[in-house]
Design a protein around this motif. Structure first.
Motif, PDB file in Angstrom:
ATOM      1  N   GLY A  30       0.782  -1.233   0.000  1.00 22.59           N
ATOM      2  CA  GLY A  30       0.000   0.000   0.000  1.00 22.59           C
ATOM      3  C   GLY A  30       0.811   1.279   0.000  1.00 22.59           C
ATOM      4  N   VAL A  31       2.078   1.186  -0.396  1.00 21.82           N
ATOM      5  CA  VAL A  31       2.939   2.370  -0.351  1.00 21.82           C
ATOM      6  C   VAL A  31       2.954   3.155  -1.671  1.00 21.82           C
ATOM      7  N   GLY A  32       2.317   2.591  -2.704  1.00 22.66           N
ATOM      8  CA  GLY A  32       2.220   3.327  -3.961  1.00 22.66           C
ATOM      9  C   GLY A  32       2.974   2.734  -5.141  1.00 22.66           C
ATOM     10  N   SER A  38       1.947   0.531  -7.430  1.00 21.18           N
ATOM     11  CA  SER A  38       1.142   0.490  -8.661  1.00 21.18           C
ATOM     12  C   SER A  38       0.973   1.901  -9.228  1.00 21.18           C
ATOM     13  N   LEU A  39       0.789   2.854  -8.333  1.00 19.62           N
ATOM     14  CA  LEU A  39       0.668   4.251  -8.754  1.00 19.62           C
ATOM     15  C   LEU A  39       1.957   4.709  -9.446  1.00 19.62           C
ATOM     16  N   VAL A  40       3.103   4.359  -8.873  1.00 20.23           N
ATOM     17  CA  VAL A  40       4.385   4.716  -9.474  1.00 20.23           C
ATOM     18  C   VAL A  40       4.520   4.044 -10.843  1.00 20.23           C
ATOM     19  N   PRO A 100      -4.521  -7.564  -8.409  1.00 21.87           N
ATOM     20  CA  PRO A 100      -4.166  -6.741  -9.581  1.00 21.87           C
ATOM     21  C   PRO A 100      -4.969  -5.441  -9.632  1.00 21.87           C
ATOM     22  N   CYS A 101      -4.305  -4.306  -9.792  1.00 24.04           N
ATOM     23  CA  CYS A 101      -5.092  -3.070  -9.882  1.00 24.04           C
ATOM     24  C   CYS A 101      -4.617  -2.108 -10.961  1.00 24.04           C
ATOM     25  N   ILE A 102      -3.681  -2.539 -11.808  1.00 20.49           N
ATOM     26  CA  ILE A 102      -3.241  -1.662 -12.907  1.00 20.49           C
ATOM     27  C   ILE A 102      -4.409  -1.342 -13.861  1.00 20.49           C
ATOM     28  N   ASP A 132       4.885  -4.438 -12.232  1.00 14.39           N
ATOM     29  CA  ASP A 132       4.338  -4.024 -10.932  1.00 14.39           C
ATOM     30  C   ASP A 132       4.196  -5.262 -10.055  1.00 14.39           C
ATOM     31  N   LEU A 133       4.850  -5.238  -8.909  1.00 15.09           N
ATOM     32  CA  LEU A 133       4.851  -6.424  -8.039  1.00 15.09           C
ATOM     33  C   LEU A 133       4.044  -6.211  -6.765  1.00 15.09           C
ATOM     34  N   PRO A 134       3.584  -7.295  -6.159  1.00 14.26           N
ATOM     35  CA  PRO A 134       2.973  -7.173  -4.831  1.00 14.26           C
ATOM     36  C   PRO A 134       4.070  -6.855  -3.810  1.00 14.26           C
ATOM     37  N   GLU A 189      10.417   7.877  -2.435  1.00 15.36           N
ATOM     38  CA  GLU A 189       9.687   8.060  -1.178  1.00 15.36           C
ATOM     39  C   GLU A 189       8.318   8.633  -1.525  1.00 15.36           C
ATOM     40  N   ASN A 190       7.286   7.903  -1.205  1.00  6.83           N
ATOM     41  CA  ASN A 190       5.919   8.342  -1.530  1.00  6.83           C
ATOM     42  C   ASN A 190       5.199   8.748  -0.239  1.00  6.83           C
ATOM     43  N   MET A 191       4.129   9.503  -0.415  1.00  3.23           N
ATOM     44  CA  MET A 191       3.325   9.990   0.718  1.00  3.23           C
ATOM     45  C   MET A 191       4.205  10.791   1.675  1.00  3.23           C
ATOM     46  N   SER A 192       5.087  11.572   1.079  1.00  4.34           N
ATOM     47  CA  SER A 192       6.075  12.331   1.823  1.00  4.34           C
ATOM     48  C   SER A 192       5.508  13.719   2.131  1.00  4.34           C
ATOM     49  N   PRO A 225       4.624  13.954  -2.591  1.00  3.77           N
ATOM     50  CA  PRO A 225       3.742  14.250  -1.462  1.00  3.77           C
ATOM     51  C   PRO A 225       2.452  13.428  -1.494  1.00  3.77           C
ATOM     52  N   LEU A 226       1.849  13.314  -0.329  1.00  3.29           N
ATOM     53  CA  LEU A 226       0.502  12.740  -0.239  1.00  3.29           C
ATOM     54  C   LEU A 226      -0.453  13.821  -0.730  1.00  3.29           C
ATOM     55  N   ASP A 227      -1.337  13.460  -1.656  1.00  2.00           N
ATOM     56  CA  ASP A 227      -2.191  14.480  -2.264  1.00  2.00           C
ATOM     57  C   ASP A 227      -3.549  13.837  -2.592  1.00  2.00           C
ATOM     58  N   GLN A 262      -5.780  14.647  -4.482  1.00  2.00           N
ATOM     59  CA  GLN A 262      -6.038  14.682  -5.916  1.00  2.00           C
ATOM     60  C   GLN A 262      -5.406  13.481  -6.632  1.00  2.00           C
ATOM     61  N   VAL A 263      -4.212  13.110  -6.145  1.00  2.00           N
ATOM     62  CA  VAL A 263      -3.499  11.956  -6.714  1.00  2.00           C
ATOM     63  C   VAL A 263      -4.337  10.689  -6.498  1.00  2.00           C
ATOM     64  N   ALA A 264      -4.885  10.558  -5.286  1.00  2.00           N
ATOM     65  CA  ALA A 264      -5.711   9.383  -4.975  1.00  2.00           C
ATOM     66  C   ALA A 264      -6.974   9.379  -5.838  1.00  2.00           C
ATOM     67  N   ASP A 320      -7.397  10.806  -8.784  1.00  2.00           N
ATOM     68  CA  ASP A 320      -7.047  10.527 -10.185  1.00  2.00           C
ATOM     69  C   ASP A 320      -6.883   9.032 -10.409  1.00  2.00           C
ATOM     70  N   SER A 321      -6.225   8.354  -9.473  1.00  2.00           N
ATOM     71  CA  SER A 321      -6.011   6.918  -9.715  1.00  2.00           C
ATOM     72  C   SER A 321      -7.319   6.141  -9.538  1.00  2.00           C
ATOM     73  N   ASP A 322      -8.204   6.618  -8.677  1.00  2.00           N
ATOM     74  CA  ASP A 322      -9.531   5.986  -8.579  1.00  2.00           C
ATOM     75  C   ASP A 322     -10.306   6.156  -9.887  1.00  2.00           C
TER      76      ASP A 322
END
Ligand SMILES: Nc1ncnc2c1ncn2[C@@H]1O[C@H](COP(=O)(O)OP(=O)(O)OP(=O)(O)O)[C@@H](O)[C@H]1O
Ligand SMILES: [Mg+2]
Length: 256
Positions: free
Chosen positions: A16-18, A20-22, A49-51, A123-125, A178-181, A216-218, A220-222, A224-226
């Motif tokens: 859950g650190v990001g 797939s988003l990366v 799988p969530c790509i 993209d790996l688990p 580093e995500n959610m920074s 950064p944690l944003d 809007q980013v969340a 957009d991916s939804d």
């Protein structure tokens, strides 16, 4: 596989650190740098799988072509291979032990008609389980892994295992993202360090791995991916996108 110039896997310690988003934003960024149709993603997260969801491709299927399985196509003609395309419904689970997972990964690598690609992103688990082990063993001549972490001490303590894992498997480490920074408060504009501060830099220092950047944690980013649109497309001027574009440049330079 020999027709694929660069192969990169995205790994982490914790979930859950990001990752797939990366992966999705890296794919779109690379494709937009003059590589339309030359990028593909293997979603090697077989059980989660969530790509497809993150790229707005839900409901598509992979077809059979003369030379093998054809990846589904997303924007910028990015090819996507995912277990999600093979499942009958969203609530259908994949309940497999290690050897079956390895077999599926092997099939994805061998029986997909990947074509001429500049980059294949995997993209790996989270962690160092069956899927990660299979990819690092089976994917020939990898350029390396990108390791994703969040700044918390809990995440740092686990991400080091991912660094050591890649080293044990003799796969180069391109760097840490580093995500959610930190997060800018939408009400007062102050920066809140939600998951502590400087964790990525600390791991980078202690493990001697380059810190590629901090996103950064944003909210809007969340969102957009939804919605299935990569944030660097939907909000190209956001701090997250600006930082991510620098990360992409560093990765391009490193694999050259
Ligand atoms: N910087 C960010 N700002 C806001 N939301 C984010 C950010 N990074 C990731 N997210 C969101 O957090 C959730 C988890 O991200 P993601 O699925 O990419 O993590 P993951 O590491 O791939 O998870 P898993 O370990 O389950 O594969 C997603 O809903 C994603 O949109
Ligand atoms: Mg993921």
């Amino acid at each position: 596989m020999s027709k694929i110039k660069h192969k990169i896997a995205i790994i982490s310690g914790k979930g859950g650190v990001g990752k797939s988003l990366v992966t999705v934003n890296l794919a779109i960024g690379l494709a937009r740098n003059g590589r339309k149709g030359k990028i593909a993603i293997l979603d090697a997260d077989l059980t989660g799988p969530c790509i497809p969801k993150m790229m707005g491709l839900k409901g598509l299927k992979m077809e059979m072509g003369p030379e093998g399985i054809l990846p589904a196509k997303g924007s910028e003609d990015i090819g996507v291979v995912s277990m999600d395309f093979l499942l009958p419904s969203d609530d259908a689970p994949v309940i497999w032990r290690g050897p079956l997972k390895m077999g599926a990964i092997r099939q994805f690598l061998e029986e997909v008609a990947w074509g001429d690609l500049d980059y294949l992103l995997v993209d790996l688990p989270p962690g160092t389980g069956d899927e990660s082990l299979s990819i690092l063993q089976l994917l020939p001549e990898m350029d390396g892994v990108v390791i994703v972490t969040i700044p918390s001490e809990v995440s740092q303590s686990v991400v080091k295992k991912a660094v050591t894992f890649a080293r044990k498997m003799s796969v180069p480490i391109l760097g840490i993202v580093e995500n959610m920074s930190g997060m800018v408060c939408p009400h007062c504009g102050e920066l809140i360090d939600v998951f502590s501060k400087g964790g990525g830099a600390k791991v980078s220092d202690e493990m001697d791995v380059e810190l590629l950047g901090s996103i950064p944690l944003d909210p809007q980013v969340a969102a957009d991916s939804d919605e299935g649109v990569p944030f660097i497309v939907k909000h190209p001027d956001s701090p997250a996108s600006k930082e991510f574009i620098q990360i992409i440049k560093k990765i391009e330079k490193k694999v050259k």
